[in-house]
Scaffold this active site. Structure first.
Site, short mmCIF file in Angstrom:
data_model
loop_
_atom_site.label_atom_id
_atom_site.label_comp_id
_atom_site.label_asym_id
_atom_site.label_seq_id
_atom_site.Cartn_x
_atom_site.Cartn_y
_atom_site.Cartn_z
N THR A 75 0.84 -1.20 0.00
CA THR A 75 0.00 0.00 0.00
C THR A 75 0.88 1.25 0.00
O THR A 75 0.61 2.21 -0.73
CB THR A 75 -0.93 -0.01 1.23
OG1 THR A 75 -1.75 -1.18 1.17
CG2 THR A 75 -1.81 1.23 1.27
N SER A 197 5.16 -6.64 -1.84
CA SER A 197 4.88 -6.71 -0.40
C SER A 197 5.34 -8.04 0.17
O SER A 197 4.98 -9.10 -0.36
CB SER A 197 3.36 -6.55 -0.21
OG SER A 197 3.02 -6.77 1.12
N HIS A 199 4.64 -9.87 2.86
CA HIS A 199 3.77 -10.90 3.44
C HIS A 199 2.98 -11.69 2.40
O HIS A 199 2.33 -12.69 2.72
CB HIS A 199 2.83 -10.30 4.50
CG HIS A 199 1.70 -9.47 3.95
ND1 HIS A 199 0.42 -9.96 3.87
CD2 HIS A 199 1.64 -8.20 3.49
CE1 HIS A 199 -0.38 -9.02 3.38
NE2 HIS A 199 0.34 -7.93 3.15
N THR A 235 14.69 4.82 10.37
CA THR A 235 15.59 3.70 10.63
C THR A 235 15.05 2.41 10.02
O THR A 235 13.88 2.08 10.20
CB THR A 235 15.78 3.53 12.16
OG1 THR A 235 16.30 4.76 12.66
CG2 THR A 235 16.73 2.39 12.49
N CYS A 322 -9.18 -6.82 1.93
CA CYS A 322 -9.31 -5.41 2.30
C CYS A 322 -10.75 -4.94 2.09
O CYS A 322 -11.13 -3.89 2.56
CB CYS A 322 -8.36 -4.57 1.45
SG CYS A 322 -6.80 -5.37 1.16
N1 PLP Z 1 -1.94 -4.37 -4.21
C1 PLP Z 1 -2.53 -5.57 -4.39
C2 PLP Z 1 -2.79 -6.07 -5.77
C3 PLP Z 1 -2.89 -6.34 -3.28
O1 PLP Z 1 -3.47 -7.53 -3.46
C4 PLP Z 1 -2.65 -5.83 -1.98
C5 PLP Z 1 -3.09 -6.58 -0.79
O2 PLP Z 1 -3.98 -7.39 -0.84
C6 PLP Z 1 -2.01 -4.59 -1.87
C7 PLP Z 1 -1.66 -3.89 -2.99
C8 PLP Z 1 -1.66 -4.03 -0.52
O3 PLP Z 1 -0.55 -4.70 0.00
P1 PLP Z 1 -0.16 -4.59 1.56
O4 PLP Z 1 -1.06 -5.51 2.29
O5 PLP Z 1 1.25 -5.00 1.64
O6 PLP Z 1 -0.35 -3.16 1.95
#
Ligand code: PLP
Length: 372
Positions: A75, A197, A199, A235, A322
């Protein structure tokens, strides 16, 4: 895997790899120095940062480790890119099926005077290249996701990059669902910027990166110290960065076997579903991320299915995680023109490298209990 549950929501997040957990420990317990300090105790974390940057650059085919900037998540990377586009380009082109990290950043940019076009997709979720081409002008900014989080569709990234460059535009891709899961080479694809990302590929939460091709000018995201080439002060989270690089390297080293394993599970799930007599519609393109299975059941309620599966110990999603507080039809299913009666009954199963045949059999037998 946690006992007694079948985790089939790997697009929401993934289980951290053991190697990544182990790699992290050293920088939490022993090598905890601030990597920016000049004394000998900071040498090891400093070296670890350098190595992690090199590893990640290699994994995505970047030319130089300096092109990798660590952020806190996908994000953050996406927000930064769009805010920078607002400052430098004003005209932004994106797709209708982006993650809200891009869409809500674009809405913010619009509120501050940027012009944003939202390019439509076809029934499989593939971006309309003609429409994109018609919209582009010299100096514009283009952001199209690598792979969609809800339906798995992989976009024609090399073509979009080429089109963008032919029109004198910069091209960014949100590759949060793709990195660590399918082969990616930013130089071959011609990508200028790429978000990822940790995770989502068996690394820790709260860490991500942005690839910025050398020569692309970015305004700093966070102002302060000189970390991350002065672009993102603060940091560094060395433990998380090392773990993210470890997880990515592990996935890339086993990419072919992971893809084969997950695709086999995917086929098994679909053939068992076919045999079950459950009526369903599969969303997404033939070219999709391994294990992303978006299923729409006619006249059903996706959220009710999710809760009943949860009761049976199975974790899936309705749209994207989300979005899980929203009950209306997702913007992705709307954009592909899915009939409302099907869209309402949609669940997303996302299998990962840790899933087994037994998991798949449990998922289908639970679906039979819920839907037949
Ligand atoms: N972009 C996409 C295509 C995603 O699937 C997600 C999370 O589901 C994100 C961005 C956001 O990633 P993060 O959870 O690392 O903020």
């Amino acid at each position: 895997m946690k006992k007694d549950i079948v985790y089939a929501d790997n697009a929401a997040t993934t289980q951290m790899s053991e190697k990544a957990v182990e790699a992290m420990q050293n920088y939490l317990r022993r090598e905890y120095a601030n990597a920016s300090q000049p004394y000998a105790f900071a040498r090891e974390p400093k070296k670890a940062l350098r190595n992690a940057r090199e590893t990640i650059a290699e994994c995505i085919g970047a030319k130089s480790p300096d092109e990798i900037i660590f952020t806190s998540c996908g994000t953050e990377s996406d927000n930064w890119v769009i805010e920078n586009a607002l400052l430098q380009h004003r005209n932004i082109h994106t797709s209708q099926i982006e993650h809200h990290a891009i869409l809500n950043s674009c809405a913010f940019a619009e509120s501050l005077g940027a012009k944003v076009s939202y390019i439509p997709v076809d029934k499989d979720g593939v971006v309309d290249l003609k429409e994109l081409s018609n919209n582009l002008s010299n100096g514009d900014f283009v952001s199209v996701m690598f792979a969609n989080n809800e339906i798995g569709t992989i976009e024609p990234i090399a073509d979009i990059a080429q089109l963008s460059h032919e029109h004198g535009c910069i091209f960014h891709t949100d590759a949060v669902q793709a990195v660590g899961h399918i082969p990616i080479n930013v130089q071959e694809l011609g990508v200028d910027m790429l978000s990822a990302s940790g995770h989502k590929f068996n690394g820790p939460k709260g860490i991500g990166f942005l690839y910025i091709r050398k020569g692309i000018h970015m305004s700093p995201l966070i102002h302060g110290g000189a970390q991350e080439s002065g672009l993102r002060a603060g940091t560094e989270n060395v433990a998380a960065i090392v773990a993210m690089a470890t997880a990515l390297k592990e996935n890339i080293s086993h990419l072919d076997e992971n893809i084969q394993h997950i695709r086999r599970l995917e086929s098994l799930l679909l053939s068992l579903l076919e045999e079950s007599g459950i009526k369903y519609h599969r969303n997404g393109a033939a070219n999709h991320t391994p294990g992303n299975i978006s299923l729409s059941f006619p006249n059903a309620d996706g959220e009710a299915i999710l809760h009943r599966l949860d009761f049976l110990g199975i974790c899936v999603s309705t749209g994207s995680a989300c979005d899980s507080k929203e009950t209306q039809i997702s913007h992705v299913l709307k954009a592909i023109g899915l009939d409302e009666s099907l869209a309402k009954g949609t669940i997303r199963i996302t299998l990962g490298k840790n899933n087994t045949e037994d998991d798949v059999m449990q998922i289908v037998s639970a679906l039979k209990r819920v839907l037949l």
